[in-house]
Design a protein around this motif. Structure first.
Motif: not given
Length: 153
Positions: A72-73, A109-112, A117-118
């Protein structure tokens, strides 16, 4: 018969000097149904989408969450679940050769901070390359555990 076996088992365990715990209290180091454990690390990475205009993204040092089954990155461009990308991974180990494989988006998703990110599952990866990733993850985990241990005189 089952009740008798259970009673005998409990008697044996009662004689032991340690306490046993039911299976539901044992931590799951593989995080659910995952086949491999994961580590956060920094690697060399190049990737490009099969659907894109051929633009290659690369980073000498990219922070990833890595396992033998995928990674994931953060990405510059949003991808859809099921999209595939070509990956070139350079582990910071003694071999430092390029691992090539295809990654399929299994979660996004989207991080904080709002960055996309995927999570990718490795598909079409050579067994020796997957073994190198697993060895690297084990080595890094071992190194981190040694750093946490304090030896007392």
């Amino acid at each position: 018969m089952f009740a008798q076996l259970r009673k005998q088992t409990e008697q044996i365990w009662a004689k032991r000097a340690f306490e046993s715990k039911p299976a539901e209290h044992i931590p799951n180091f593989l995080d659910g149904d995952r086949e491999f454990f994961r580590i956060d690390t920094t690697i060399g990475l190049r990737y490009w989408s099969f659907l894109a205009d051929g633009h290659i993204n690369s980073a000498e040092r990219c922070h990833v969450n890595l396992s033998g089954g995928g990674m994931r990155f953060a990405l510059d461009k949003e991808l859809r679940t099921g999209d595939k990308i070509w990956l070139e991974i350079i582990l910071p180990d003694a071999q430092a050769s390029i691992i090539t494989c295809i990654g399929r988006v299994v979660r996004r998703f989207r991080d904080h901070s709002g960055q996309f990110e995927a999570a990718f599952q490795f598909v079409n990866i050579a067994t020796r390359d997957q073994d190198r990733i697993i060895s690297y993850c084990l080595s890094e985990q071992s190194k981190r555990l040694r750093e946490k241990v304090r030896v007392c005189c």
